[in-house]
Design an enzyme around this catalytic site. Structure first.
Site, PDB file in Angstrom:
ATOM      1  N   CYS A 247       2.215 -14.391   0.978  1.00 59.18           N
ATOM      2  CA  CYS A 247       1.221 -15.415   1.308  1.00 59.18           C
ATOM      3  C   CYS A 247       1.913 -16.602   1.982  1.00 59.18           C
ATOM      4  O   CYS A 247       2.851 -17.179   1.433  1.00 59.18           O
ATOM      5  CB  CYS A 247       0.490 -15.874   0.054  1.00 59.18           C
ATOM      6  SG  CYS A 247      -0.734 -17.167   0.387  1.00 59.18           S
TER       7      CYS A 247
ATOM      8  N   LYS B 109       4.008  -6.973  -2.184  1.00 59.42           N
ATOM      9  CA  LYS B 109       3.422  -7.168  -0.855  1.00 59.42           C
ATOM     10  C   LYS B 109       4.199  -8.266  -0.143  1.00 59.42           C
ATOM     11  O   LYS B 109       4.391  -9.353  -0.685  1.00 59.42           O
ATOM     12  CB  LYS B 109       1.940  -7.549  -0.960  1.00 59.42           C
ATOM     13  CG  LYS B 109       1.215  -7.617   0.379  1.00 59.42           C
ATOM     14  CD  LYS B 109      -0.287  -7.860   0.169  1.00 59.42           C
ATOM     15  CE  LYS B 109      -1.051  -7.716   1.480  1.00 59.42           C
ATOM     16  NZ  LYS B 109      -0.776  -8.805   2.420  1.00 59.42           N
TER      17      LYS B 109
ATOM     18  N   VAL C 142      -8.123 -14.542  -1.081  1.00 58.47           N
ATOM     19  CA  VAL C 142      -8.546 -15.705  -1.853  1.00 58.47           C
ATOM     20  C   VAL C 142      -9.973 -16.098  -1.474  1.00 58.47           C
ATOM     21  O   VAL C 142     -10.329 -16.129  -0.282  1.00 58.47           O
ATOM     22  CB  VAL C 142      -7.585 -16.888  -1.622  1.00 58.47           C
ATOM     23  CG1 VAL C 142      -8.093 -18.140  -2.327  1.00 58.47           C
ATOM     24  CG2 VAL C 142      -6.183 -16.533  -2.133  1.00 58.47           C
TER      25      VAL C 142
ATOM     26  N   ASN D 144      -0.316  -3.103   6.607  1.00 52.36           N
ATOM     27  CA  ASN D 144      -1.425  -4.060   6.551  1.00 52.36           C
ATOM     28  C   ASN D 144      -1.367  -4.936   7.799  1.00 52.36           C
ATOM     29  O   ASN D 144      -0.305  -5.210   8.319  1.00 52.36           O
ATOM     30  CB  ASN D 144      -1.289  -4.906   5.275  1.00 52.36           C
ATOM     31  CG  ASN D 144      -2.246  -6.082   5.204  1.00 52.36           C
ATOM     32  OD1 ASN D 144      -1.833  -7.202   4.974  1.00 52.36           O
ATOM     33  ND2 ASN D 144      -3.522  -5.840   5.405  1.00 52.36           N
TER      34      ASN D 144
ATOM     35  N   PRO E 174      -5.993  -8.133  -1.239  1.00 48.89           N
ATOM     36  CA  PRO E 174      -6.359  -9.333  -2.004  1.00 48.89           C
ATOM     37  C   PRO E 174      -6.652 -10.473  -1.041  1.00 48.89           C
ATOM     38  O   PRO E 174      -5.856 -10.736  -0.132  1.00 48.89           O
ATOM     39  CB  PRO E 174      -5.097  -9.610  -2.834  1.00 48.89           C
ATOM     40  CG  PRO E 174      -3.981  -8.950  -2.092  1.00 48.89           C
ATOM     41  CD  PRO E 174      -4.575  -7.774  -1.396  1.00 48.89           C
TER      42      PRO E 174
ATOM     43  N   GLY F 144      -4.574  -6.447  10.780  1.00 46.94           N
ATOM     44  CA  GLY F 144      -5.339  -6.222  12.004  1.00 46.94           C
ATOM     45  C   GLY F 144      -5.925  -4.840  12.170  1.00 46.94           C
ATOM     46  O   GLY F 144      -6.230  -4.421  13.290  1.00 46.94           O
TER      47      GLY F 144
ATOM     48  N   GLN G 161      -3.142  -8.849  -8.401  1.00 47.89           N
ATOM     49  CA  GLN G 161      -2.039  -9.475  -7.676  1.00 47.89           C
ATOM     50  C   GLN G 161      -1.629 -10.772  -8.359  1.00 47.89           C
ATOM     51  O   GLN G 161      -2.461 -11.638  -8.618  1.00 47.89           O
ATOM     52  CB  GLN G 161      -2.382  -9.764  -6.217  1.00 47.89           C
ATOM     53  CG  GLN G 161      -1.138 -10.249  -5.463  1.00 47.89           C
ATOM     54  CD  GLN G 161      -1.393 -10.615  -4.025  1.00 47.89           C
ATOM     55  OE1 GLN G 161      -2.055 -11.603  -3.744  1.00 47.89           O
ATOM     56  NE2 GLN G 161      -0.844  -9.829  -3.105  1.00 47.89           N
TER      57      GLN G 161
END
Length: 341
Positions: free
Chosen positions: A96, A135, A15, A219, A13, A221, A66
């Site tokens: 986040c 997450k 933004v 998750n 996800p 890189g 999400q």
């Protein structure tokens, strides 16, 4: 490897990136990858324009929604509302680092309160039969957020992460998606939080060793198919973020993870031709096609014709944008257009 959702790879996800236009475009490149919506707050779902926020084209399945929030009751209400839409999975954002999110007791700041995360997951699960996932990061650093779990204002070691996971797992999320960086909640922008804190893949690998029955997705890189294969030696699945957006042709390789001999040989011409009817449909509704086309800007990354492609799709046009795509098929190098991605 344990895989609760029966998937191997997902697109994170993001933004202002993973909106319905990008997801349609992505689906032209990969049929099996799990796609995510942008983060949507539970409050927005309850009080906002639900059709605008939640509608999607069935072609986008499998798709995960999400949600961000901090109130279990509010999350229950939001997920109940979402039941009217056919999402394949509901994901709780606990990673986040944005001030706007963490400052409102959402996102990564929740990692200081694993009991609350577990309560929210349980509340969400009681509202749906769909898989509920979470997450988060490998750790957190904040001078403003402290708790009985995190009295020092930070944790960045495997012991703390294991304790965090033990508490969260009381709610049995279907999958833990772990960004292999800590979240630094002051002094860094969200972009810097994706780049400055060092990656620690080994911590995620070791977490999987400690929780072998939990489905863990890594998750952060990850940019090549070789990277993906290496991670899959240690964890259940892999989430790709910015690389999928900046170099979308990369997504054309993802389905090979499910089928080593895919029958379809995809070219950039195929992708553009597949996107033309979508743009024409937006035009017929008077919608903003510039936004949709902006998601395709990296389609020719590192290929001859990349500058021409960017110029064509960015050109202000009094006519229909779909005509620019038709022009691109006539103008771009044929050997690049027709080369298998």
């Amino acid at each position: 490897m344990n895989n609760s959702f029966n998937h191997i790879i997902s697109v994170a996800p993001m933004v202002d990136k993973t909106d319905r236009h990008f997801r349609y475009f992505a689906r032209l490149l990969t049929k099996k990858t799990l796609l995510y919506t942008e983060m949507i707050t539970a409050h927005a779902i309850i009080h906002g324009d639900r059709k605008r926020l939640l509608d999607f084209n069935p072609i986008e399945n499998p798709i995960a929604l999400q949600i961000a929030g901090s109130n279990p009751n509010e999350l229950y209400k939001a997920v109940k509302i979402v039941e009217e839409w056919n999402y394949d999975e509901i994901n709780l954002n606990a990673g986040c680092p944005s001030d706007r999110v963490s400052g409102n007791m959402m996102g990564a700041s929740l990692m200081a309160y694993p009991e609350l995360i577990a309560e929210m997951i349980s509340s969400m699960k009681s509202a749906t039969k769909k898989p509920v996932t979470v997450k988060h990061r490998i750790g957190i650093s904040s001078s403003k957020v402290t708790s009985s779990f995190m009295p020092s204002g930070y944790f960045n070691d495997l012991g703390h992460l294991s304790n965090f996971m033990s508490i969260v797992n009381k709610a049995t999320p279907a999958r833990n998606i772990v960004h292999a960086r800590i979240a630094i909640l002051e002094g860094l922008s969200p972009k810097e939080n994706r780049e400055v804190p060092p990656l620690d893949y080994d911590m995620v690998y070791n977490l999987k060793k400690e929780f072998p029955d939990s489905s863990i997705e890594i998750n952060g890189g990850i940019k090549t198919l070789d990277d993906i294969h290496e991670h899959l030696r240690h964890v259940d699945s892999v989430m790709i973020g910015r690389e999928a957006y900046s170099n979308p042709a990369f997504m054309a390789r993802f389905d090979s993870l499910y089928d080593s001999n895919p029958k379809e040989q995809l070219t950039r011409r195929d992708v553009i031709q597949g996107f033309i009817p979508y743009i024409q449909n937006l035009e017929s509704k008077g919608e903003n096609t510039h936004l949709a086309l902006s998601h395709t800007i990296g389609l020719f990354q590192n290929q001859p014709g990349s500058s021409l492609w960017k110029r064509l799709i960015s050109t202000p046009s009094k006519g229909n944008k779909s005509t620019l795509l038709i022009e691109a098929l006539a103008s771009l190098p044929k050997d690049v257009l027709d080369k298998e991605i």
